[in-house]
Design a protein around this motif. Structure first.
Motif, PDB file in Angstrom:
ATOM      1  N   VAL A  33       0.835  -1.208   0.000  1.00 44.15           N
ATOM      2  CA  VAL A  33       0.000   0.000   0.000  1.00 44.15           C
ATOM      3  C   VAL A  33       0.865   1.250   0.000  1.00 44.15           C
ATOM      4  O   VAL A  33       0.591   2.222  -0.731  1.00 44.15           O
TER       5      VAL A  33
ATOM      6  N   LYS B 232       1.015   4.184  -2.855  1.00 40.08           N
ATOM      7  CA  LYS B 232       0.745   5.583  -2.537  1.00 40.08           C
ATOM      8  C   LYS B 232       1.890   6.490  -2.989  1.00 40.08           C
ATOM      9  O   LYS B 232       1.657   7.582  -3.510  1.00 40.08           O
TER      10      LYS B 232
ATOM     11  N   LEU C   5      -5.977   8.486  -0.493  1.00 39.15           N
ATOM     12  CA  LEU C   5      -5.038   7.586   0.166  1.00 39.15           C
ATOM     13  C   LEU C   5      -4.296   8.280   1.298  1.00 39.15           C
ATOM     14  O   LEU C   5      -3.976   7.664   2.328  1.00 39.15           O
TER      15      LEU C   5
ATOM     16  N   THR D 228      -5.503   6.045   4.729  1.00 37.90           N
ATOM     17  CA  THR D 228      -4.704   5.014   4.078  1.00 37.90           C
ATOM     18  C   THR D 228      -5.285   3.636   4.353  1.00 37.90           C
ATOM     19  O   THR D 228      -5.478   3.264   5.519  1.00 37.90           O
ATOM     20  N   PRO D 229      -5.593   2.853   3.306  1.00 40.92           N
ATOM     21  CA  PRO D 229      -6.100   1.488   3.515  1.00 40.92           C
ATOM     22  C   PRO D 229      -5.008   0.587   4.081  1.00 40.92           C
ATOM     23  O   PRO D 229      -3.811   0.856   3.939  1.00 40.92           O
TER      24      PRO D 229
ATOM     25  N   MET E 288      -4.039  -4.256   0.138  1.00 35.90           N
ATOM     26  CA  MET E 288      -4.253  -3.963  -1.278  1.00 35.90           C
ATOM     27  C   MET E 288      -5.680  -4.294  -1.699  1.00 35.90           C
ATOM     28  O   MET E 288      -6.216  -3.668  -2.616  1.00 35.90           O
TER      29      MET E 288
ATOM     30  N   LEU F 201      -7.541  -1.258  -0.899  1.00 35.30           N
ATOM     31  CA  LEU F 201      -7.153  -0.212  -1.846  1.00 35.30           C
ATOM     32  C   LEU F 201      -7.854  -0.415  -3.190  1.00 35.30           C
ATOM     33  O   LEU F 201      -8.370   0.532  -3.778  1.00 35.30           O
ATOM     34  N   ASN F 202      -7.854  -1.668  -3.678  1.00 31.06           N
ATOM     35  CA  ASN F 202      -8.500  -1.949  -4.968  1.00 31.06           C
ATOM     36  C   ASN F 202     -10.000  -1.694  -4.909  1.00 31.06           C
ATOM     37  O   ASN F 202     -10.598  -1.192  -5.870  1.00 31.06           O
TER      38      ASN F 202
ATOM     39  N   ARG G  27     -11.550   0.482  -2.969  1.00 29.51           N
ATOM     40  CA  ARG G  27     -11.783   1.922  -2.983  1.00 29.51           C
ATOM     41  C   ARG G  27     -11.494   2.513  -4.354  1.00 29.51           C
ATOM     42  O   ARG G  27     -12.151   3.464  -4.790  1.00 29.51           O
TER      43      ARG G  27
END
Length: 274
Positions: free
Chosen positions: A201, A205, A218, A222-223, A226, A229-230, A232
């Motif tokens: 991650v 970023k 991000l 911050t997630p 991953m 993250l994907n 979002r």
């Protein structure tokens, strides 16, 4: 046909009918029939050559020996076994992925070692099949032996393992769509054997272009993985795609308006000159 007074055939008709040699063959017209075909002698060696080639093929089929031991060859197959469809190995795919593909397809029979050995070569084609045919008879006693020989032969097809540092060298181009960069980043990440979720991650970023909406998201929140993250990123990808679609529509409308303006200007000039 001539008949007698009582409807019987005439004597000359009975004579030709009784003569069995009277069997005139069909002859096409002189303009189309090629009489040279009658004079062309048949090649007496054709049946002999065909017989020899056919016998050679059958002999080769009888003498081809599989490289398995007798224990594997004589092992009975399951009664209710349906052969799965395998992806053929053509030396362009990763050999470890191919072995994993075979194990997935044979998930219900992975404990049947002889069956695994017999099914694995079905996925070979081209040079891989020629390599398998040239293995020494009786040289493979288990599925592990076959995998080891397969890996040794095609070690060059092994996918290169990348280091974690390769993620931190990636950069998002300013004109690159978010979906394209996500795909590129995840592909490199799949080649890294050991990578902590938070490390991936952070690398993502740092690679993102500063100031774009997703990078701001991000930074603010911050997630942790991953996957988060994907998930979002999907919303931002849809917004980006809608923005691109609207820009195309605007461009098309602008082009149509320009065309209409040119037509009106041309018509105005025609009215002035007339």
């Amino acid at each position: 046909m001539e008949f007698g007074h009582q409807g019987a055939p005439s004597p000359w008709h009975r004579e030709f009918t009784n003569d069995r040699s009277f069997d005139p063959p069909y002859r096409p017209s002189m303009a189309t029939y090629d009489y040279s075909l009658e004079r062309r002698p048949a090649d007496p060696t054709i049946p002999l050559r065909f017989s020899r080639e056919n016998e050679a093929l059958h002999s080769f089929a009888r003498t081809v020996a599989l490289p398995f031991t007798n224990k594997i060859l004589n092992a009975p197959n399951p009664r209710k076994f349906s052969m799965p469809v395998f992806i053929l190995f053509d030396r362009t795919t990763d050999l470890i992925d191919h072995i994993y593909h075979i194990q997935l397809k044979m998930a219900l029979n992975t404990n049947n070692d002889p069956l695994m050995c017999k099914c694995f070569p079905i996925s070979f084609s081209g040079p891989a099949l020629n390599w398998f045919k040239n293995l020494t008879q009786g040289s493979i006693a288990s599925f592990q032996d076959l995998c080891d020989k397969f890996i040794s032969q095609y070690y060059g097809n092994k996918r290169l393992v990348k280091d974690v540092s390769s993620l931190f060298t990636m950069k998002h181009n300013e004109d690159e769509q978010l979906q394209a960069f996500l795909t590129r980043f995840n592909l490199v990440k799949s080649m890294v054997m050991e990578c902590h979720p938070s490390t991936a991650v952070q690398a993502f970023k740092l690679a993102m272009t500063r100031g774009i909406p997703f990078h701001t998201s991000l930074v603010v929140n911050t997630p942790k993985t991953m996957d988060d993250l994907n998930e979002r990123a999907n919303g931002f990808v849809r917004l980006e795609e809608e923005k691109i679609a609207n820009a195309r529509k605007t461009s098309i409308i602008s082009t149509e308006e320009k065309s209409k303006a040119k037509i009106r200007q041309k018509q105005a000039l025609q009215r002035q000159t007339s």
